[in-house]
Design a protein around this motif. Structure first.
Motif, PDB file in Angstrom:
ATOM      1  N   UNK A  15      12.158 131.113 109.224  1.00 44.01           N
ATOM      2  CA  UNK A  15      13.351 131.812 108.716  1.00 44.01           C
ATOM      3  C   UNK A  15      13.575 131.553 107.232  1.00 44.01           C
ATOM      4  N   UNK A  16      13.630 130.287 106.799  1.00 45.76           N
ATOM      5  CA  UNK A  16      13.925 129.967 105.400  1.00 45.76           C
ATOM      6  C   UNK A  16      12.695 129.993 104.503  1.00 45.76           C
ATOM      7  N   UNK A  17      11.516 129.849 105.085  1.00 43.86           N
ATOM      8  CA  UNK A  17      10.311 129.789 104.259  1.00 43.86           C
ATOM      9  C   UNK A  17      10.275 128.521 103.426  1.00 43.86           C
ATOM     10  N   UNK A  18      10.083 128.671 102.098  1.00 43.12           N
ATOM     11  CA  UNK A  18       9.989 127.506 101.205  1.00 43.12           C
ATOM     12  C   UNK A  18      11.309 127.201 100.485  1.00 43.12           C
ATOM     13  N   UNK A  19      12.401 127.826 100.899  1.00 47.43           N
ATOM     14  CA  UNK A  19      13.667 127.665 100.174  1.00 47.43           C
ATOM     15  C   UNK A  19      14.065 126.196 100.063  1.00 47.43           C
ATOM     16  N   UNK A  20      14.000 125.467 101.169  1.00 46.63           N
ATOM     17  CA  UNK A  20      14.394 124.048 101.138  1.00 46.63           C
ATOM     18  C   UNK A  20      13.421 123.229 100.293  1.00 46.63           C
ATOM     19  N   UNK A  21      12.148 123.540 100.375  1.00 48.15           N
ATOM     20  CA  UNK A  21      11.141 122.784  99.623  1.00 48.15           C
ATOM     21  C   UNK A  21      11.286 123.002  98.117  1.00 48.15           C
ATOM     22  N   UNK A  22      11.733 124.194  97.712  1.00 48.66           N
ATOM     23  CA  UNK A  22      11.879 124.478  96.279  1.00 48.66           C
ATOM     24  C   UNK A  22      13.004 123.670  95.655  1.00 48.66           C
ATOM     25  N   UNK A  23      14.043 123.343  96.435  1.00 45.38           N
ATOM     26  CA  UNK A  23      15.123 122.504  95.941  1.00 45.38           C
ATOM     27  C   UNK A  23      15.968 123.165  94.872  1.00 45.38           C
ATOM     28  N   UNK A  24      16.663 122.339  94.084  1.00 41.79           N
ATOM     29  CA  UNK A  24      17.593 122.830  93.068  1.00 41.79           C
ATOM     30  C   UNK A  24      16.915 123.201  91.756  1.00 41.79           C
ATOM     31  N   UNK A  25      15.670 122.799  91.586  1.00 42.68           N
ATOM     32  CA  UNK A  25      14.928 123.122  90.353  1.00 42.68           C
ATOM     33  C   UNK A  25      13.589 123.743  90.736  1.00 42.68           C
ATOM     34  N   UNK A  26      13.609 124.990  91.208  1.00 46.97           N
ATOM     35  CA  UNK A  26      12.381 125.605  91.714  1.00 46.97           C
ATOM     36  C   UNK A  26      11.279 125.715  90.673  1.00 46.97           C
ATOM     37  N   UNK A  27      11.646 125.888  89.378  1.00 43.70           N
ATOM     38  CA  UNK A  27      10.610 125.986  88.343  1.00 43.70           C
ATOM     39  C   UNK A  27       9.849 124.675  88.191  1.00 43.70           C
ATOM     40  N   UNK A  28      10.536 123.566  88.428  1.00 40.10           N
ATOM     41  CA  UNK A  28       9.877 122.256  88.375  1.00 40.10           C
ATOM     42  C   UNK A  28       8.960 122.086  89.589  1.00 40.10           C
ATOM     43  N   UNK A  29       9.429 122.547  90.757  1.00 43.61           N
ATOM     44  CA  UNK A  29       8.643 122.391  91.978  1.00 43.61           C
ATOM     45  C   UNK A  29       7.363 123.219  91.918  1.00 43.61           C
ATOM     46  N   UNK A  30       7.446 124.477  91.448  1.00 44.32           N
ATOM     47  CA  UNK A  30       6.226 125.290  91.404  1.00 44.32           C
ATOM     48  C   UNK A  30       5.248 124.756  90.363  1.00 44.32           C
ATOM     49  N   UNK A  31       5.764 124.086  89.329  1.00 46.46           N
ATOM     50  CA  UNK A  31       4.881 123.442  88.355  1.00 46.46           C
ATOM     51  C   UNK A  31       4.116 122.296  89.014  1.00 46.46           C
ATOM     52  N   UNK A  32       4.803 121.548  89.876  1.00 46.10           N
ATOM     53  CA  UNK A  32       4.145 120.459  90.607  1.00 46.10           C
ATOM     54  C   UNK A  32       3.121 121.025  91.598  1.00 46.10           C
TER      55      UNK A  32
END
Length: 404
Positions: free
Chosen positions: A56-73
């Motif tokens: 249902x949520x997909x990666x929403x929880x994993x992306x967190x509050x700073x999604x640009x930082x998470x996708x960089x990681x």
């Protein structure tokens, strides 16, 4: 073998009797299921999914509050191209110079559409503008027309440039700062008025006073829309939430502000129609009204299109430029040694006059500081695009209409 076939036939017959289905309905269901399976299987050569995906949520929880930082990681682990799930929607993420240049420069037409965005579509007429429009003849014609018109009005370097208007507004801002006699004050409103007045001069052919109530309402409504669209992404992922009180507050606030902007623009369009000089168009609205009459460059252009296109200029130019200038001023304040070097270079090259674009090549330190501010405080970490047809990226197949 014969026994197996008989068992299958008897089982199917029993299912049909229990569910009261006809054989024809059952066969239609089977064919539909097989077609769906083939279609979805054929398009699954997508880039890899990072870990952290949930139903249902997909990666929403994993992306967190700073999604640009998470996708960089994630880039360090999964490479320059991977897919994230936003709710039930696949979004392909491109990282790095090579992948981004390939998509946005070398093959820009293949990535030139926009993905569905419920909240933004609601305030851009579902693509009747330019910024939120889907790829197609209408979008291309409106974009070409708008760019050509802005160039006619002076959005260029050299003779006939709009620079004088910018310098004029810069002088007004400088005088406003001087009125405070060195005392602390909040410059945010004055900077936003200055930037918006440059846009107003180009779109409306006039500027507003800093305390003008209509202008204040317009500029505040634009900021409200941009803020609410940015914070109301959950409605884009789950559109049914627009009916849920409290959760739909972003939508309510954005639409309320949009109606204020629309009223101002509608009044300006009416005023321009009454005083239209067909031989000497003065501003963006004049050129649009002439095109409405002639229908030479944009097929089927309507007054609604004109309103949304004018709104785009405020969305694209006002808050973005103002925020960049405000961050620049903050960093100059926090780094007085760098501020001194900027001032020294301006004094040496420009002197007592105001800077112009012709000075730019002679101001390497000033340019470096501006670029550094934009690097540190990127206004839009994610540039939302969508594919205009199926396209292959680094060996992966991205279907038409996929958000990128």
């Amino acid at each position: 073998m014969a026994g197996t076939v008989q068992w299958i036939a008897e089982s199917v017959q029993e299912i049909l009797q229990i569910s009261e289905l006809t054989l024809q309905t059952f066969l239609v269901f089977c064919v539909t299921f097989l077609l769906a399976y083939v279609i979805f299987k054929r398009s699954r050569n997508l880039p890899p999914y990072p870990a952290g995906r949930v139903p249902v949520l997909g990666h929403i929880l994993a992306l967190g509050r700073a999604p640009h930082v998470k996708v960089t990681a994630w880039r360090r682990r999964y490479g320059d191209v991977f897919t994230i799930k936003i709710g039930s929607v696949d979004v392909v993420v491109l990282n790095g110079y090579t992948a981004v240049k390939d998509a946005l420069v070398d093959r820009s037409d293949l990535f030139a559409s926009r993905p569905p965005d419920y909240l933004f579509d609601a305030i851009t007429g579902s693509g009747k503008d330019i910024i939120g429009a889907r790829w197609g003849p209408g979008f291309r014609q409106r974009k070409r027309f708008a760019i050509a018109t802005l160039r006619n009005l002076g959005m260029k370097v050299g003779r006939g440039s709009f620079e004088e208007k910018i310098q004029e507004e810069a002088t007004y801002l400088r005088n406003r700062v001087a009125e405070n006699n060195g005392q602390p004050f909040d410059i945010a409103h004055d900077v936003r008025v200055t930037v918006a007045n440059v846009i107003c001069s180009m779109v409306f052919g006039k500027r507003y006073d800093y305390e003008d109530e209509t202008f204040r309402e317009l500029s505040e409504a634009i900021v409200t829309i941009l803020v609410e669209v940015a914070t109301g992404k959950i409605i884009n992922i789950f559109p049914l939430l627009r009916f849920v009180p409290v959760v739909n507050r972003s939508r309510t606030n954005a639409l309320e502000a949009f109606y204020k902007v629309r009223n101002v623009l509608s009044e300006e369009i009416s005023r321009h129609r009454e005083h239209l000089d067909r031989e000497n168009p003065r501003d963006f609205l004049d050129f649009c009204l002439l095109e409405l009459e002639q229908q030479e460059k944009v097929d089927g252009l309507t007054e609604e299109n004109v309103m949304y296109m004018a709104q785009d200029l405020f969305f694209a130019g006002t808050d973005t430029t103002a925020n960049t200038l405000l961050w620049s001023l903050l960093y100059m304040t926090l780094n007085p040694d760098i501020q001194d070097k900027v001032q020294e270079e301006l004094d040496a090259v420009v002197g007592e006059s105001l800077p112009t674009l012709s000075h730019r090549s002679q101001l390497p330190y000033v340019n470096a500081c501006l670029l550094e501010v934009m690097r540190i405080r990127t206004l839009f970490p994610f540039a939302g695009h969508a594919t205009t047809q199926e396209v292959k990226v680094q060996g992966y197949d991205i279907p038409e209409g996929t958000a990128v």
